[in-house]
Design a protein around this motif. Sequence first.
Motif, PDB file in Angstrom:
ATOM      1  N   LEU A  11       7.817 -26.370  16.536  1.00 44.03           N
ATOM      2  CA  LEU A  11       7.651 -25.205  17.392  1.00 44.03           C
ATOM      3  C   LEU A  11       6.211 -25.112  17.907  1.00 44.03           C
ATOM      4  O   LEU A  11       5.246 -25.256  17.148  1.00 44.03           O
ATOM      5  CB  LEU A  11       8.011 -23.941  16.610  1.00 44.03           C
ATOM      6  N   THR A  12       6.078 -24.874  19.213  1.00 41.73           N
ATOM      7  CA  THR A  12       4.771 -24.802  19.870  1.00 41.73           C
ATOM      8  C   THR A  12       4.780 -23.654  20.878  1.00 41.73           C
ATOM      9  O   THR A  12       5.807 -23.366  21.489  1.00 41.73           O
ATOM     10  CB  THR A  12       4.463 -26.124  20.604  1.00 41.73           C
ATOM     11  N   THR A  13       3.616 -23.018  21.047  1.00 41.01           N
ATOM     12  CA  THR A  13       3.467 -21.982  22.070  1.00 41.01           C
ATOM     13  C   THR A  13       2.673 -22.546  23.240  1.00 41.01           C
ATOM     14  O   THR A  13       1.585 -23.099  23.065  1.00 41.01           O
ATOM     15  CB  THR A  13       2.742 -20.752  21.512  1.00 41.01           C
ATOM     16  N   ARG A  14       3.193 -22.401  24.433  1.00 38.76           N
ATOM     17  CA  ARG A  14       2.514 -22.884  25.631  1.00 38.76           C
ATOM     18  C   ARG A  14       1.515 -21.845  26.126  1.00 38.76           C
ATOM     19  O   ARG A  14       1.550 -20.681  25.700  1.00 38.76           O
ATOM     20  CB  ARG A  14       3.550 -23.207  26.706  1.00 38.76           C
ATOM     21  N   PRO A  15       0.607 -22.244  27.027  1.00 40.73           N
ATOM     22  CA  PRO A  15      -0.406 -21.301  27.525  1.00 40.73           C
ATOM     23  C   PRO A  15       0.173 -20.013  28.112  1.00 40.73           C
ATOM     24  O   PRO A  15      -0.465 -18.956  28.050  1.00 40.73           O
ATOM     25  CB  PRO A  15      -1.139 -22.118  28.593  1.00 40.73           C
ATOM     26  N   ASP A  16       1.376 -20.086  28.677  1.00 38.38           N
ATOM     27  CA  ASP A  16       1.963 -18.875  29.260  1.00 38.38           C
ATOM     28  C   ASP A  16       2.655 -18.000  28.223  1.00 38.38           C
ATOM     29  O   ASP A  16       3.252 -16.974  28.556  1.00 38.38           O
ATOM     30  CB  ASP A  16       2.945 -19.241  30.373  1.00 38.38           C
ATOM     31  N   GLY A  17       2.598 -18.407  26.935  1.00 33.96           N
ATOM     32  CA  GLY A  17       3.176 -17.608  25.866  1.00 33.96           C
ATOM     33  C   GLY A  17       4.603 -17.957  25.512  1.00 33.96           C
ATOM     34  O   GLY A  17       5.138 -17.450  24.516  1.00 33.96           O
ATOM     35  N   SER A  18       5.248 -18.805  26.297  1.00 35.92           N
ATOM     36  CA  SER A  18       6.628 -19.190  25.989  1.00 35.92           C
ATOM     37  C   SER A  18       6.644 -20.238  24.880  1.00 35.92           C
ATOM     38  O   SER A  18       5.656 -20.942  24.658  1.00 35.92           O
ATOM     39  CB  SER A  18       7.321 -19.725  27.240  1.00 35.92           C
ATOM     40  N   ARG A  19       7.761 -20.335  24.186  1.00 40.76           N
ATOM     41  CA  ARG A  19       7.890 -21.278  23.077  1.00 40.76           C
ATOM     42  C   ARG A  19       8.638 -22.528  23.529  1.00 40.76           C
ATOM     43  O   ARG A  19       9.497 -22.495  24.415  1.00 40.76           O
ATOM     44  CB  ARG A  19       8.647 -20.641  21.898  1.00 40.76           C
ATOM     45  N   MET A  20       8.345 -23.636  22.864  1.00 45.53           N
ATOM     46  CA  MET A  20       9.047 -24.885  23.123  1.00 45.53           C
ATOM     47  C   MET A  20       9.020 -25.730  21.857  1.00 45.53           C
ATOM     48  O   MET A  20       8.279 -25.446  20.910  1.00 45.53           O
ATOM     49  CB  MET A  20       8.408 -25.653  24.280  1.00 45.53           C
ATOM     50  N   LEU A  21       9.844 -26.771  21.839  1.00 45.54           N
ATOM     51  CA  LEU A  21       9.831 -27.733  20.746  1.00 45.54           C
ATOM     52  C   LEU A  21       9.201 -29.028  21.237  1.00 45.54           C
ATOM     53  O   LEU A  21       9.518 -29.513  22.332  1.00 45.54           O
ATOM     54  CB  LEU A  21      11.250 -28.016  20.241  1.00 45.54           C
ATOM     55  N   THR A  22       8.312 -29.590  20.433  1.00 41.73           N
ATOM     56  CA  THR A  22       7.695 -30.869  20.753  1.00 41.73           C
ATOM     57  C   THR A  22       8.003 -31.863  19.641  1.00 41.73           C
ATOM     58  O   THR A  22       8.510 -31.502  18.578  1.00 41.73           O
ATOM     59  CB  THR A  22       6.177 -30.715  20.899  1.00 41.73           C
ATOM     60  N   ASP A  23       7.676 -33.135  19.926  1.00 43.81           N
ATOM     61  CA  ASP A  23       7.917 -34.200  18.949  1.00 43.81           C
ATOM     62  C   ASP A  23       9.340 -34.102  18.410  1.00 43.81           C
ATOM     63  O   ASP A  23       9.586 -34.190  17.212  1.00 43.81           O
ATOM     64  CB  ASP A  23       6.910 -34.097  17.804  1.00 43.81           C
ATOM     65  N   ALA A  24      10.285 -33.919  19.332  1.00 46.75           N
ATOM     66  CA  ALA A  24      11.657 -33.591  18.946  1.00 46.75           C
ATOM     67  C   ALA A  24      12.581 -34.796  19.049  1.00 46.75           C
ATOM     68  O   ALA A  24      12.355 -35.736  19.822  1.00 46.75           O
ATOM     69  CB  ALA A  24      12.183 -32.458  19.820  1.00 46.75           C
TER      70      ALA A  24
END
Length: 578
Positions: A557-570
């Motif tokens: 789980l990661t937070t992007r600069p705009d505040g939205s969440r995403m999954l990385t290294d998935a």
Amino acid sequence: MRQGWWLLLTGTMAIAGAQAEFRGFWVDGFNEGFHTPEEVDTLLRRVRTANMNAVIVQMRKRGDAHYLSPFEPFATNQQPGFDALAYLIEKAHGMQPPIEVHVWVNCHPIWPGNGWPADPKHVLNRFPEIQTENLQGERVTEVGYGMDWGHPLANAFFTRVALDIIRRYDIDGLHFDYIRYTGENWGYNPVSVERFNRRYGRTGKPEPTDPLWKQWRRDQVTAIVRKVYANAAAIKPQVKISAALITWGDGPRDTDDWVNRSAHSRVFQDWRGWLEEGILDMAIPMIYYNQANPERARFYLNWVTFLKDHQYGRHGVAGIGNYLNSWENTLQQIEIARAPSPKGNRLMGVNFFSYAATSGNGTEGGARRYEEGFYQLLGERAFPEWVPTPPMEWKHHPTRGHLMGTVLKARDLSWVDGATVELYRHGTRIRQMQTDGTGFYAFVHLEPGVYSVVVRAEGLPAAQTQTVVITPGLTTALHWLLGETDALPLRRLKSLNDLPDGTRVLLMPKRVLNDTLSPDQPLQIGELLGEHTLEVQLREQALPWLREDRVAVLGTLTTRPDGSRMLTDAVAQWLGVL
């Protein structure tokens, strides 16, 4: 004498033709038939002249596509940019009465034996490791390079090619050809051999005639048919699944003799078993024999009789080799196919190979092509009036349902190969199977009601049990995660809002929201029902993800600069269509 025989034949065939009956042509992709709009128009005109009601059109020859595919390159002998399948469906379904369109896909062959495909999109360039081999390690079969069904990636790739067609095109049926191996000396892909040895505690290469090794290869072919059938029923329950089937040599006397026939013993195509299990709606054995040869005429009669008596509530259709026969002998074979067996059983229709090669003299090279008189003959003498195809009651008025799912390891979402899946009702085990190389299982045509499902796998924690309700006409998906994981399993995407960055999470099942056709394109997933969405950045992408796929996802789980969440290294694993 000949004139009197013709009058009798014509009268008999007219009576038989008054009932619903499947009447089709195999239309191959190597000859004229659908490469341009003009060829399609000519095809449909001839089909109407013959009073036929279906075409089986070869949209996949050897790892190519005569339609717009996200998985495979466009056929080089097709008019550039012309989507033959879309045009054919529009025209055929728009006719009055309409003509059914069944998509014929060559399954095993993927490239001729000479040269190598230049297109990087071709499966041989994407996944060269899926090729079959013989005992000596050679890779060119009698039909060129071919996929080995014992390699899980071959299973996964072909399944997605087939289901993509069903999902995006308004087809009436999907038709397998070469859904088999080419002989008992083939099937020695190293991954398949390793899986076999691991399953049975063996080493080295088994002998081609080893009964257990033969059954292994038979099971790999059946697994493909079962997987496509169950997923197709979930996407479009009315789509008919059929196949062109092997009949080399004389027909079997009974079910005991069936195991000695080439389909079962040499190329590992247990089509009798597929009908009995209910994973094939329509069997079209290729009963290609020259009626002028007494021995071959006997072969034809025996195979037709066996098919009539072994349909198991599904549809048997005689595949007639008109390319080997005179017009008169083709008409005679139609009449034989229509007559009841000594036990009183009848077939559901006839299909001709081929549309292009209309008659012949008993040899492969002696066929005559596109004879207008042949299409007229069928319409005047064999099929003097149009009839619809026979209804499939188990599809139109279903009284049973299906269960399918995928078993994965929780730690990395890898497939659990060979897990035992048991199905119980009222405390009694009624069915059991092992997952295929992609962790897939399916039980089809179950009576409605409540069932318990138990899954166990060697080297993983003890059996898990779940309860499922089967509903008539519906397919239910039940997926499994086995073993421990350092990730946090979550059911709902909104739960991510309360977690800190760096949390490893596991999500299953989720819905793919976008077509991701290139590796640098992020995957968008959402709930099966609901508005929450999430972007996923995958480590790698071997195949495109398509909208409405179902997936399991494991990522950070990661937070992007705009505040939205995403999954990385998935990592993501395809679960099917439910």
